[in-house]
Design an enzyme around this catalytic site. Structure first.
Site, mmCIF file in Angstrom:
data_model
loop_
_atom_site.group_PDB
_atom_site.id
_atom_site.type_symbol
_atom_site.label_atom_id
_atom_site.label_comp_id
_atom_site.label_asym_id
_atom_site.label_seq_id
_atom_site.Cartn_x
_atom_site.Cartn_y
_atom_site.Cartn_z
ATOM 1 N N SER A 1 0.822 -1.210 0.000
ATOM 2 C CA SER A 1 0.000 0.000 0.000
ATOM 3 C C SER A 1 0.856 1.259 0.000
ATOM 4 C CB SER A 1 -0.867 0.060 1.254
ATOM 5 O OG SER A 1 -1.686 -1.052 1.350
ATOM 6 N N GLU B 1 -2.356 1.008 -9.428
ATOM 7 C CA GLU B 1 -1.176 1.866 -9.559
ATOM 8 C C GLU B 1 -0.001 0.960 -9.940
ATOM 9 O OE1 GLU B 1 -1.838 5.604 -6.553
ATOM 10 O OE2 GLU B 1 -1.271 3.729 -5.621
ATOM 11 N N HIS C 1 -0.285 -2.068 -7.386
ATOM 12 C CA HIS C 1 -1.099 -1.734 -6.214
ATOM 13 C C HIS C 1 -2.579 -1.785 -6.581
ATOM 14 C CE1 HIS C 1 -2.486 1.359 -3.033
ATOM 15 N NE2 HIS C 1 -2.638 0.142 -2.604
ATOM 16 N N ASN D 1 -2.950 6.697 -1.788
ATOM 17 C CA ASN D 1 -2.848 6.668 -0.325
ATOM 18 C C ASN D 1 -2.156 7.912 0.216
ATOM 19 O OD1 ASN D 1 -4.241 4.348 0.088
ATOM 20 N ND2 ASN D 1 -2.460 3.013 0.020
HETATM 21 P P1 NAI Z 1 -4.316 -9.901 5.130
HETATM 22 O O1 NAI Z 1 -3.792 -9.838 6.499
HETATM 23 O O2 NAI Z 1 -5.778 -10.070 4.912
HETATM 24 O O3 NAI Z 1 -3.616 -11.105 4.351
HETATM 25 C C1 NAI Z 1 -2.244 -11.368 4.365
HETATM 26 C C2 NAI Z 1 -2.045 -12.833 4.104
HETATM 27 O O4 NAI Z 1 -0.686 -13.057 3.837
HETATM 28 C C3 NAI Z 1 -2.415 -13.732 5.295
HETATM 29 O O5 NAI Z 1 -3.283 -14.748 4.849
HETATM 30 C C4 NAI Z 1 -1.096 -14.292 5.760
HETATM 31 O O6 NAI Z 1 -1.207 -15.593 6.275
HETATM 32 C C5 NAI Z 1 -0.297 -14.278 4.466
HETATM 33 N N1 NAI Z 1 1.141 -14.281 4.642
HETATM 34 C C6 NAI Z 1 1.892 -13.600 5.519
HETATM 35 N N2 NAI Z 1 3.193 -13.864 5.315
HETATM 36 C C7 NAI Z 1 3.262 -14.728 4.276
HETATM 37 C C8 NAI Z 1 4.321 -15.364 3.565
HETATM 38 N N3 NAI Z 1 5.592 -15.147 3.895
HETATM 39 N N4 NAI Z 1 4.014 -16.196 2.570
HETATM 40 C C9 NAI Z 1 2.753 -16.418 2.211
HETATM 41 N N5 NAI Z 1 1.722 -15.838 2.841
HETATM 42 C C10 NAI Z 1 1.964 -14.990 3.857
HETATM 43 O O7 NAI Z 1 -3.770 -8.607 4.396
HETATM 44 P P2 NAI Z 1 -4.386 -7.804 3.164
HETATM 45 O O8 NAI Z 1 -5.330 -6.798 3.657
HETATM 46 O O9 NAI Z 1 -4.815 -8.777 2.143
HETATM 47 O O10 NAI Z 1 -3.112 -7.001 2.639
HETATM 48 C C11 NAI Z 1 -2.090 -7.630 1.927
HETATM 49 C C12 NAI Z 1 -1.221 -6.584 1.275
HETATM 50 O O11 NAI Z 1 -2.029 -5.794 0.420
HETATM 51 C C13 NAI Z 1 -0.566 -5.615 2.237
HETATM 52 O O12 NAI Z 1 0.676 -5.249 1.732
HETATM 53 C C14 NAI Z 1 -1.508 -4.420 2.218
HETATM 54 O O13 NAI Z 1 -0.889 -3.225 2.593
HETATM 55 C C15 NAI Z 1 -1.907 -4.422 0.760
HETATM 56 N N6 NAI Z 1 -3.159 -3.756 0.480
HETATM 57 C C16 NAI Z 1 -4.218 -3.878 1.333
HETATM 58 C C17 NAI Z 1 -5.400 -3.243 1.067
HETATM 59 C C18 NAI Z 1 -6.561 -3.384 1.989
HETATM 60 O O14 NAI Z 1 -7.499 -2.576 1.897
HETATM 61 N N7 NAI Z 1 -6.577 -4.375 2.861
HETATM 62 C C19 NAI Z 1 -5.566 -2.414 -0.153
HETATM 63 C C20 NAI Z 1 -4.417 -2.434 -1.018
HETATM 64 C C21 NAI Z 1 -3.259 -3.053 -0.686
#
Ligand code: NAI
Length: 705
Positions: free
Chosen positions: A451, A484, A472, A522
Site C-alpha cells: 500500500s 497503480e 497496487h 494513499n
Molecule cells: P491480510 O492480512 O488479509 O492477508 C495477508 C495474508 O498473507 C495472510 O493470509 C497471511 O497468512 C499471508 N502471509 C503472511 N506472510 C506470508 C508469507 N511469507 N508467505 C505467504 N503468505 C503470507 O492482508 P491484506 O489486507 O490482504 O493485505 C495484503 C497486502 O495488500 C498488504 O501489503 C496491504 O498493505 C496491501 N493492500 C491492502 C489493502 C486493503 O485494503 N486491505 C488495499 C491495497 C493493498
C-alpha cells in the site's frame, strides 16, 4: 473476422441482389451500405470506414435520413433491416468528441436532428428490424427503439442500454420517451437513471429486445421477421404498468437519489433531470415529451458538470486502452501463469479477478488453515459473482478450475508473474522477495501489492531487479477499477509495458506512478482521512464530517472509509507516510486510542460505525471536548478537507509521482471516487490540468525506450 457476412458478394442472397438507388453525396465517405434482396428486404449496414465503431454525428445521421427517404419513396421495399459490420459494435451512440466541440447552435441542431431522423425511421410503414451484434448504447439503442423489432446476438460483446446519465446527459433522441412506452415506466426509469448496460439475455428479460440468438442466426431471424413468418412475439406490458402514477414514481426516485447522493441537491445532476424527463414525459404527448428531452439536453450540455464528466470519460478511456508515449513501441508479452502469495483479503480478490479473466493462478499461504480460509474467500467471491450475474455458471466453473492452492514453497520457474499480497511489513516482504527471486525464473515478473512501502527497498540486493514492479490493487480488488503500477528506476520498460497491458486486459485502468511513499492515492487520501479524524476528535457530533463529504460528492465519508480500510492498516500507512512527510500528516491520537480500546473498524464491526452502520456511541468518551472554531457548518468542514486533498495532490505533482495532473485526478477518481466535477487542482478551469509533471521520471531506461 466478422461473424456477420455483410459483404453482398458473400451474402446468401448474393445472386438475388438488386441494385439500390444511389443516395445523395455527403461530405465524408459513406458510412452506410444498402442492398435490396429479391424478397424486397432492404439490408442497411452501418460500417464507418477506417473505424472500429459506428457513431452518430451530423453526417451519419444525414446519411441515414437519406436512406430512409429513399425507402419512403420506393414502394417496392417491404422491410428494413439495420445492422453493423463492426466486430464488437452495433452503434456506440453519439460522437462525444464532436459534442464537446460543437458551438451551441450546431449542438441544438444536432439534438433536434437525431430526434427527427429516428421519428422519420419510425414513420416508415414497413417492418423495421434492428439486428444488434456488439455494443448498442445511447443513440445506438435509441435508433433500435424506433424500429418495430429488436433482435440481438448472445455474443459477450453485445451490451444494450442508455448510459447517458453516467456522462451527465440524458437520452434525448427519443430514448427517454420511447423506453417507458416499450417496457413500462418503472423499469425504464430505473434503467435510464442508473445508466446501466445489459447483456443480451438480461435485455430480453426486461423487454428491451424481442429475441436473442447466436450471432450466426441473427441474419436468418431478421429475414424471418421481415417476411412476417415467425413465432417471435413482442413482450407484453400491461397498460397499467405503463402509467402507474408517474408522480409517485418521481418522488420515490428523487428521494432515493438524494439519499444516496446528497450532493445532487446543489449541482446540475443528469440522473435527477432524467427522473423529471422520464416521469413527466410519460404523462405527456409523444411530441411534448420529445420537446422536454431537447430542452433538458440543452441545459445539461451547457453545464460544466457534464463537460467535466465527458472529459473524464475520455481520460479513462485513454488510460485503459493506451500506453504512455514512451512505452508505445516497447514489446510486451502475455502473462498466463500467475502466482499470488498471501491468501488474505487482497490476495483472494486478486486471484479471483485474474482467474475470471483467463489466468492460471496458484494461490500460496503459509499454512493449510490460511490456504483454506483464502479458498473460502475466493469461493464466496464466485458465489457473489453468480448471484449478481457477473459471470455464468460455465465461466465460474472454468475460472475455478484455473485456480490451484498450496501452503508449500514450490519452484515457480514457469510462472510469468508473481504478485505478493502478504502483510504490510517491509522485513517480511523483503525476505519473501529474496526467496521468490531464487524460486522464480529470471523472466518472471515479481510484483508487490504494497500500500505504501518502498518497492526499491523491498527489492534491494535481489538478482535481476529489472523484473520487480509494484502492482497496487485497491480493495475490493475484483471490483476497483484502478491499479497503480509502480516503476522503479531499474524496472525494465518491457516489464512496465507488459504489466500495464496486463492490467488493461483485466478490464482495469493502470496509472504509472513513481516508487514514493503511498504512491498517489494513499498519499493524498491519508492526510485527508487523518485530517477528518483530527476534526472528529474535537466535535460533539463527529459523524457530521461524513455527511459533509457526501454532500461534497465523495461516495463515502472519510470516517466510514477508515472503518473499511481498517485501523491497523491505516495506522501502518500513517507510520510510513509520517516517516516520509513529517508534520504534513495531521496529528491525532483518536485512531490509536480507538484501536487500543479494541476497535478495529469493519474488521471487528467496531469503528466509527457499528456493524448495522449506526454511529458507534463508544467513540464519544474518547473525544476531546473543545470544539474546533470555524468548523461548524458542513461547508466549512468540506472546504477544509478539500484543501487537504488539494495540497497533497499539488505536492504529488510537484514531486513527479505521476506524469500529469490528469493522471493524478484519474487515480483519485478511480481509487477513491473523488467527484470528477470537483477541483483537485484549483488553478485549472476544469480541474484537469493536462500538464506534465516536472519531476516525473519513470526510470532512465524507459525514457530511452
Ligand atoms: P491480510 O492480512 O488479509 O492477508 C495477508 C495474508 O498473507 C495472510 O493470509 C497471511 O497468512 C499471508 N502471509 C503472511 N506472510 C506470508 C508469507 N511469507 N508467505 C505467504 N503468505 C503470507 O492482508 P491484506 O489486507 O490482504 O493485505 C495484503 C497486502 O495488500 C498488504 O501489503 C496491504 O498493505 C496491501 N493492500 C491492502 C489493502 C486493503 O485494503 N486491505 C488495499 C491495497 C493493498
Amino acid at each position: 473476422m466478422n461473424l456477420l457476412t455483410l459483404d453482398p458478394t458473400q451474402d446468401p442472397e448474393q445472386d438475388l441482389i438488386l441494385p439500390s438507388r444511389p443516395h445523395p453525396v455527403h461530405k465524408t465517405p459513406p458510412a452506410f451500405r444498402n442492398f435490396v434482396d429479391v424478397d424486397g428486404i432492404c439490408w442497411l449496414t452501418f460500417d464507418t470506414p477506417n473505424s472500429t465503431a459506428n457513431v452518430w454525428n451530423m453526417d451519419t445521421l444525414d446519411e441515414l435520413d437519406s436512406h430512409i427517404e429513399d425507402i419512403h419513396r420506393d414502394g417496392l421495399i417491404r422491410a428494413l433491416v439495420i445492422r453493423s459490420n463492426k466486430e464488437r459494435v452495433f452503434i456506440a451512440g453519439a460522437d462525444l468528441k464532436n459534442l464537446l466541440t460543437l458551438p451551441p447552435d450546431e449542438l441544438n441542431e444536432l439534438i433536434a436532428m437525431g430526434q427527427d431522423v429516428f421519428t422519420h425511421l419510425e414513420s416508415l410503414r414497413i417492418p423495421k428490424i434492428a439486428a444488434i451484434h456488439g455494443a448498442c448504447v445511447g443513440g445506438g439503442f435509441e435508433l433500435a427503439l424506433a424500429c418495430d423489432w429488436r433482435i440481438a446476438s448472445d455474443h459477450e460483446s453485445t451490451r444494450i442500454g442508455l448510459p447517458e446519465t453516467q456522462l451527465g446527459l440524458i437520452p434525448a433522441w427519443g430514448g427517454s420517451t420511447r423506453l417507458s412506452r416499450l417496457i413500462g415506466l418503472p423499469a425504464a426509469l430505473d434503467l435510464i437513471v442508473r445508466g446501466k448496460l445489459l447483456k443480451a439475455d438480461h435485455a430480453k428479460r426486461l423487454g428491451l429486445v424481442d429475441e436473442v440468438v447466436p450471432v450466426e442466426n441473427l441474419q436468418a431471424l431478421a429475414k424471418k421477421l421481415a417476411l412476417g413468418d415467425t413465432q417471435v412475439k413482442h413482450p407484453h406490458f400491461h397498460f397499467s404498468q405503463l402509467w402507474p402514477i408517474p408522480r409517485v414514481l418521481r418522488m420515490k426516485a428523487r428521494g432515493a437519489l438524494l439519499a444516496k447522493y446528497p450532493w445532487m441537491k446543489h449541482e446540475t445532476s443528469a440522473p435527477l433531470m432524467a427522473v423529471e424527463v422520464v416521469t413527466q414525459g410519460a404523462s405527456k404527448s409523444f411530441e411534448e415529451s420529445l420537446a422536454l428531452e431537447q430542452k433538458t439536453m440543452r441545459e445539461l450540455m451547457a453545464s460544466s458538470m457534464t463537460r467535466s464528466l465527458i472529459t473524464t470519460f475520455f481520460a479513462k478511456e485513454a488510460a485503459s486502452k493506451k500506453l504512455p508515449a514512451a512505452l508505445v513501441n516497447v514489446p510486451t508479452r502475455s502473462l498466463t501463469n500467475v502466482t499470488v502469495i498471501g491468501a488474505g483479503v487482497m490476495g483472494a480478490g486478486i486471484a479471483y479477478a485474474l482467474a475470471c479473466k483467463g489466468s492460471r493462478v496458484l494461490v500460496c499461504d503459509t499454512t493449510a488453515d490460511f490456504v483454506a480460509r483464502g479458498a473460502g474467500r475466493i469461493n464466496q467471491l464466485f458465489s457473489d459473482g453468480l448471484r449478481h450475474h457477473a459471470l455464468t455458471k460455465l465461466q465460474a466453473r472454468d475460472a475455478q478450475d484455473r485456480i490451484g492452492y498450496t501452503f508449500a514453497t514450490p519452484p515457480l520457474h514457469h510462472m510469468d508473474l508473481v504478485v505478493e499480497a502478504v502483510v504490510e511489513d517491509l522485513r517480511v516482504k523483503k525476505a519473501l522477495l529474496a526467496d521468490l527471486a531464487k524460486r522464480c525464473g529470471d523472466q518472471t515478473i515479481l510484483a508487490t501489492n504494497t500500500s505504501a512501502l518502498s518497492v526499491a527497498q523491498m527489492a534491494e540486493g535481489i538478482p535481476h531487479p529489472e523484473r520487480v514492479i509494484g502492482l497496487h490493487f485497491f480493495n475490493p480488488a475484483h471490483v476497483m477499477p484502478l491499479v497503480e503500477v509502480v516503476a522503479l528506476d531499474q524496472t525494465s520498460p518491457e516489464v512496465v509495458a507488459t504489466a500495464m497491458r496486463f492490467v488493461q486486459s483485466l478490464g482495469k485502468t493502470p496509472i504509472l506512478v513513481k516508487d514514493s511513499p503511498g504512491f498517489v492515492v494513499n498519499r493524498i487520501l491519508m492526510p485527508y482521512m487523518l485530517g477528518a479524524v483530527q476534526l472528529a476528535e474535537r466535535m460533539r457530533d463527529p459523524w457530521i464530517i461524513d455527511e459533509a463529504m457526501l454532500e461534497f460528492g465523495m461516495p463515502m465519508g472519510p470516517l466510514r472509509l477508515l472503518d473499511e480500510v481498517g485501523f491497523e492498516v491505516a495506522l501502518h500507512v500513517e507510520k510510513t507516510l509520517r516517516a516520509a512527510f513529517g508534520d504534513r500528516i495531521p496529528k491525532t491520537d483518536l485512531l490509536q486510542n480507538m484501536k487500543d480500546a479494541g476497535m478495529l473498524g469493519c474488521k471487528n464491526g467496531l469503528g466509527f460505525y457499528l456493524d448495522d452502520e449506526e454511529p458507534n456511541p463508544d467513540v464519544l468518551p474518547l473525544l476531546k471536548t473543545k470544539e474546533v472554531p470555524g468548523m461548524r457548518s458542513k461547508l466549512e468542514i468540506s472546504s477544509h478537507l478539500q484543501k487537504l486533498l488539494q495540497a497533497e495532490a499539488a505536492r504529488c505533482l510537484e514531486d513527479g509521482v505521476a506524469a500529469s495532473a490528469e493522471d493524478i485526478k484519474l487515480a483519485m477518481l478511480l481509487g477513491t471516487g473523488f467527484p470528477p466535477f470537483r477541483d483537485l487542482f484549483p488553478l485549472s478551469d476544469t480541474g484537469i490540468l493536462p500538464v506534465s509533471s516536472p519531476g516525473f521520471q519513470p526510470g532512465p531506461s524507459m525514457n530511452a525506450g
